[in-house]
Write a protein that holds these residues in place. Sequence first.
Motif, PDB file in Angstrom:
ATOM      1  N   ILE A  59      49.691  -8.741 -19.033  1.00 46.74           N
ATOM      2  CA  ILE A  59      50.829  -9.489 -19.044  1.00 46.74           C
ATOM      3  C   ILE A  59      50.909 -10.825 -18.479  1.00 46.74           C
ATOM      4  CG2 ILE A  59      52.354  -8.186 -17.356  1.00 46.74           C
ATOM      5  CD1 ILE A  59      52.514  -9.606 -15.834  1.00 46.74           C
ATOM      6  N   MET A  60      51.457 -12.258 -19.460  1.00 52.30           N
ATOM      7  CA  MET A  60      51.310 -13.032 -19.939  1.00 52.30           C
ATOM      8  C   MET A  60      50.215 -14.049 -18.737  1.00 52.30           C
ATOM      9  SD  MET A  60      50.764 -15.818 -21.894  1.00 52.30           S
ATOM     10  CE  MET A  60      51.662 -14.928 -23.753  1.00 52.30           C
ATOM     11  N   LYS A  61      51.267 -13.326 -17.372  1.00 51.75           N
ATOM     12  CA  LYS A  61      50.948 -14.024 -16.189  1.00 51.75           C
ATOM     13  C   LYS A  61      49.494 -13.825 -16.404  1.00 51.75           C
ATOM     14  CE  LYS A  61      52.293 -14.659 -11.456  1.00 51.75           C
ATOM     15  NZ  LYS A  61      53.433 -13.772 -10.753  1.00 51.75           N
ATOM     16  N   GLU A  62      48.941 -12.760 -15.920  1.00 53.16           N
ATOM     17  CA  GLU A  62      47.547 -13.130 -16.060  1.00 53.16           C
ATOM     18  C   GLU A  62      46.426 -13.279 -16.724  1.00 53.16           C
ATOM     19  OE1 GLU A  62      47.903  -8.144 -16.171  1.00 53.16           O
ATOM     20  OE2 GLU A  62      48.153  -7.911 -13.824  1.00 53.16           O
ATOM     21  N   GLN A  68      42.287 -20.295 -17.251  1.00 53.65           N
ATOM     22  CA  GLN A  68      42.067 -20.713 -15.975  1.00 53.65           C
ATOM     23  C   GLN A  68      40.834 -20.569 -15.369  1.00 53.65           C
ATOM     24  OE1 GLN A  68      45.843 -21.013 -13.343  1.00 53.65           O
ATOM     25  NE2 GLN A  68      47.053 -22.512 -14.228  1.00 53.65           N
ATOM     26  N   GLU A  69      40.433 -19.770 -14.813  1.00 53.51           N
ATOM     27  CA  GLU A  69      39.443 -18.912 -14.270  1.00 53.51           C
ATOM     28  C   GLU A  69      38.266 -19.317 -14.505  1.00 53.51           C
ATOM     29  OE1 GLU A  69      36.900 -17.645 -10.960  1.00 53.51           O
ATOM     30  OE2 GLU A  69      38.826 -18.106 -11.036  1.00 53.51           O
ATOM     31  N   ILE A  73      34.875 -21.713 -14.415  1.00 51.40           N
ATOM     32  CA  ILE A  73      33.092 -21.255 -14.325  1.00 51.40           C
ATOM     33  C   ILE A  73      32.904 -21.994 -15.258  1.00 51.40           C
ATOM     34  CG2 ILE A  73      32.684 -19.139 -15.095  1.00 51.40           C
ATOM     35  CD1 ILE A  73      34.421 -17.291 -13.673  1.00 51.40           C
ATOM     36  N   LYS A  74      32.999 -22.329 -16.406  1.00 49.01           N
ATOM     37  CA  LYS A  74      32.977 -22.790 -17.731  1.00 49.01           C
ATOM     38  C   LYS A  74      32.089 -24.593 -16.582  1.00 49.01           C
ATOM     39  CE  LYS A  74      34.217 -20.622 -21.893  1.00 49.01           C
ATOM     40  NZ  LYS A  74      34.755 -21.285 -23.004  1.00 49.01           N
ATOM     41  N   GLU A  75      33.012 -25.341 -15.622  1.00 46.57           N
ATOM     42  CA  GLU A  75      32.733 -26.077 -15.534  1.00 46.57           C
ATOM     43  C   GLU A  75      31.388 -25.985 -14.180  1.00 46.57           C
ATOM     44  OE1 GLU A  75      36.981 -27.517 -13.673  1.00 46.57           O
ATOM     45  OE2 GLU A  75      37.896 -28.243 -15.920  1.00 46.57           O
ATOM     46  N   LYS A  76      31.965 -24.830 -14.055  1.00 45.45           N
ATOM     47  CA  LYS A  76      30.947 -24.807 -12.284  1.00 45.45           C
ATOM     48  C   LYS A  76      29.965 -24.766 -13.342  1.00 45.45           C
ATOM     49  CE  LYS A  76      33.454 -22.853  -8.700  1.00 45.45           C
ATOM     50  NZ  LYS A  76      33.998 -21.648  -8.378  1.00 45.45           N
ATOM     51  N   ASN A  77      29.093 -23.991 -14.356  1.00 48.04           N
ATOM     52  CA  ASN A  77      28.399 -23.726 -15.276  1.00 48.04           C
ATOM     53  C   ASN A  77      27.841 -24.940 -15.871  1.00 48.04           C
ATOM     54  OD1 ASN A  77      28.360 -21.309 -14.716  1.00 48.04           O
ATOM     55  ND2 ASN A  77      28.875 -20.393 -16.875  1.00 48.04           N
ATOM     56  N   GLU A  78      28.687 -25.839 -15.996  1.00 47.87           N
ATOM     57  CA  GLU A  78      27.931 -27.385 -16.156  1.00 47.87           C
ATOM     58  C   GLU A  78      27.041 -28.558 -15.249  1.00 47.87           C
ATOM     59  OE1 GLU A  78      28.154 -28.958 -19.485  1.00 47.87           O
ATOM     60  OE2 GLU A  78      28.531 -26.735 -20.395  1.00 47.87           O
ATOM     61  N   ILE A  79      28.156 -28.089 -14.366  1.00 46.85           N
ATOM     62  CA  ILE A  79      27.510 -28.687 -13.310  1.00 46.85           C
ATOM     63  C   ILE A  79      26.437 -28.057 -12.073  1.00 46.85           C
ATOM     64  CG2 ILE A  79      27.610 -28.921 -10.622  1.00 46.85           C
ATOM     65  CD1 ILE A  79      31.320 -28.990 -10.990  1.00 46.85           C
TER      66      ILE A  79
END
Length: 90
Positions: A59-62, A68-69, A73-79
């Motif tokens: 569903i759209m909510k999921e 967002q997840e 995760i991409k931000e954490k990988n860059e860090i």
Amino acid sequence: MVRNQRKYTDEFKNTIVELYNSGKSLAELSSEYGISKSTINGWIKNSRPVVIDEGKVVIMKEYKALKQETVRIKEKNEILKKAMAIFAKQ
């Protein structure tokens, strides 16, 4: 300023969406339950199915939560990449 915001359970939201899907109009649901049409419309939008792969539907909510997840995760990988570069120099 926050007006009188009510919290609705997921079960209640699903019931309203099911009633809409079974043929009740937004106007009927709004007047019967005292919920704004835009609120009900948001619940309907969030419960729409999204096909992500062959045979996989969420569903759209999921789907929004998964997006967002992925961003987090991409931000954490860059860090971590930057941290590895700093430690590799030492």
